[in-house]
Design an enzyme around this catalytic site. Structure first.
Site, mmCIF file in Angstrom:
data_model
loop_
_atom_site.group_PDB
_atom_site.id
_atom_site.type_symbol
_atom_site.label_atom_id
_atom_site.label_comp_id
_atom_site.label_asym_id
_atom_site.label_seq_id
_atom_site.Cartn_x
_atom_site.Cartn_y
_atom_site.Cartn_z
ATOM 1 N N HIS A 223 41.419 36.672 40.162
ATOM 2 C CA HIS A 223 41.026 38.029 40.560
ATOM 3 C C HIS A 223 40.056 37.953 41.733
ATOM 4 C CE1 HIS A 223 40.104 42.143 40.631
ATOM 5 N NE2 HIS A 223 39.417 42.296 39.528
ATOM 6 N N MET A 258 45.805 30.182 47.428
ATOM 7 C CA MET A 258 45.109 31.446 47.211
ATOM 8 C C MET A 258 45.072 32.268 48.491
ATOM 9 S SD MET A 258 44.548 31.037 44.066
ATOM 10 C CE MET A 258 43.432 32.339 43.560
ATOM 11 N N PHE A 260 47.368 34.735 49.088
ATOM 12 C CA PHE A 260 48.692 35.260 49.403
ATOM 13 C C PHE A 260 49.303 35.918 48.168
ATOM 14 C CE2 PHE A 260 48.043 32.033 52.586
ATOM 15 C CZ PHE A 260 48.549 32.619 53.729
ATOM 16 N N HIS A 262 50.392 39.553 45.889
ATOM 17 C CA HIS A 262 49.624 40.558 45.151
ATOM 18 C C HIS A 262 50.570 41.210 44.159
ATOM 19 C CE1 HIS A 262 47.236 44.182 44.338
ATOM 20 N NE2 HIS A 262 46.201 43.512 44.825
ATOM 21 N N ARG A 272 44.640 46.265 53.784
ATOM 22 C CA ARG A 272 43.247 45.849 53.954
ATOM 23 C C ARG A 272 43.169 44.501 54.664
ATOM 24 N NH1 ARG A 272 41.441 45.549 47.987
ATOM 25 N NH2 ARG A 272 43.369 44.321 48.059
ATOM 26 N N ASP A 314 41.671 38.974 50.538
ATOM 27 C CA ASP A 314 40.816 37.793 50.455
ATOM 28 C C ASP A 314 41.088 36.782 51.563
ATOM 29 O OD1 ASP A 314 39.429 38.599 48.114
ATOM 30 O OD2 ASP A 314 41.149 38.016 46.897
ATOM 31 N N ARG A 358 43.428 51.312 22.665
ATOM 32 C CA ARG A 358 43.740 50.539 21.476
ATOM 33 C C ARG A 358 45.246 50.249 21.472
ATOM 34 N NH1 ARG A 358 45.866 47.625 17.532
ATOM 35 N NH2 ARG A 358 44.505 47.304 15.715
#
Length: 372
Positions: A223, A258, A260, A262, A272, A314, A358
């Protein structure tokens, strides 16, 4: 199982909540924030404008913006009981763990913990939005045996954050780029950390509890930790040719790269990431570090060709933060500092129209075992 109880691993595609806060419109390639396009906001408004939009439902007018900024500035000066505790944190403690602990300690100064009206929750959200950057900077600088930096009222909120993190007065370009990055990270519908916060809030737990749970979620490398991993990868590669060699090696070994792909943006580039790609070019050109930009381009082109995957936020935010002089260990905490505005909005919304989460399970264990 009936169709309505069909199992979806990772809850992929499952609608978990109704919200008026944000929406990822993949077909239109748009991130909607209370009706506005996030990229348009990032290019034309400041972080505090968008934070106000999330927490209060509207962009601030002149007087409202000044009042909002003043209230946030007040939170940058942390209680002495909190700052003194930073020296007690173990030297091996990660920045995210220090942040999580700091938020729990900050909760001790909250006088209206159990008041969950919208107005009370907005005040708590503002307190957290202002205090989180100070906790990040203060705990990290204490761990590095450096003195804490007091906020400078002559600087904008984003410039102050960058100043407190790096110890340097940022230029106008650095402040602008950093502010855009904060807007890019500020809210993103229902990722794991936001879902965690809403699940916790649905029990009628307080906002501080929801935030600490969100920090724990965001710490995970699948994440929030991706931006740090990207930068370490780029530094290991060293050059554009090095990026190609390293990426091809990892692909051959079936290792995950990392930055690449989504879960939502399956076949299109995260808008973004496009924003931060432009910001990286501006910074790299100014600092004579186009080699770093070229490295990222080489990696982007290679992964698109070999895997059909595109960069997420990222991938380009990491080298932007590197050129801003921010320690790599603080990339994920900064992600959280920005997302605090979105998280606050989600907790407010959850408490305003609550239903306890729940879910059920698809049982795969044995049945009918008897005692002998």
């Amino acid at each position: 199982m009936s169709a309505e109880n069909e199992y979806s691993p990772g809850l992929e595609g499952v609608i978990a909540a109704e919200t008026s806060i944000s929406y990822l419109d993949v077909e239109q390639e748009q991130i909607v924030i209370r009706g506005y396009d996030l990229i348009e906001l990032a290019e034309n408004r400041h972080f505090l404008d968008v934070a106000h939009l999330l927490l209060y439902g509207s962009l601030p007018k002149t007087g409202e913006k000044e009042s909002f900024q003043d209230r946030l500035y007040q939170q940058l000066d942390l209680p002495e009981s909190l700052t003194s505790s930073f020296s007690l944190f173990p030297a091996s403690m990660s920045a995210m763990d220090m942040l999580r602990t700091g938020i729990s300690l900050l909760a001790g100064s909250e006088k209206h913990m159990h008041d969950q009206t919208t107005e009370a929750n907005q005040k708590k959200a503002v307190k957290l939005l202002g205090a989180v950057p100070a906790i990040i900077a203060g705990s990290y600088r204490t761990q590095q045996h450096e003195s804490l930096i007091s906020p400078d009222p002559s600087m904008s909120f984003s410039a102050n954050m960058l100043h407190m993190l790096t110890g340097k007065t940022p230029t106008a370009l650095e402040t602008e780029v950093f502010d855009q990055s904060l807007v890019a990270y500020i809210e993103h519908e229902m990722p794991n950390s936001t879902f965690a916060a809403r699940v916790i809030a649905s029990t009628q737990a307080d906002m501080y509890g929801a935030f600490t749970g969100a920090v724990a979620s965001l710490k995970g490398p699948l994440h929030g930790g991706a931006n740090e991993a990207v930068m370490h990868l780029l530094l290991e590669a060293g050059t554009p040719d090095g990026v190609e060699r390293l990426f091809r090696e990892k692909l051959a070994n079936k290792e995950r790269i990392m930055g690449f792909g989504h879960r939502v943006y399956m076949k299109k580039m995260d808008p973004r990431a496009q924003l931060m790609k432009k910001s990286l070019h501006r910074l790299a050109e100014k600092q004579d570090r186009m080699d770093l930009y070229d490295m990222c381009i080489r990696g982007e082109e290679l992964i698109a060709e070999e895997k059909g995957l595109h960069p997420n936020l990222d991938y380009y935010a990491a080298p932007v933060y590197y050129l801003l002089g921010i320690p790599i260990d603080l990339y994920t905490p900064i992600f959280f500092a920005s997302r605090a505005a979105g998280l606050g909005a989600h907790v407010i919304e959850q408490h305003s129209n609550n239903r306890l989460f729940r879910p059920r399970v698809n049982y795969t264990g044995p049945r009918g075992i008897t005692l002998t």
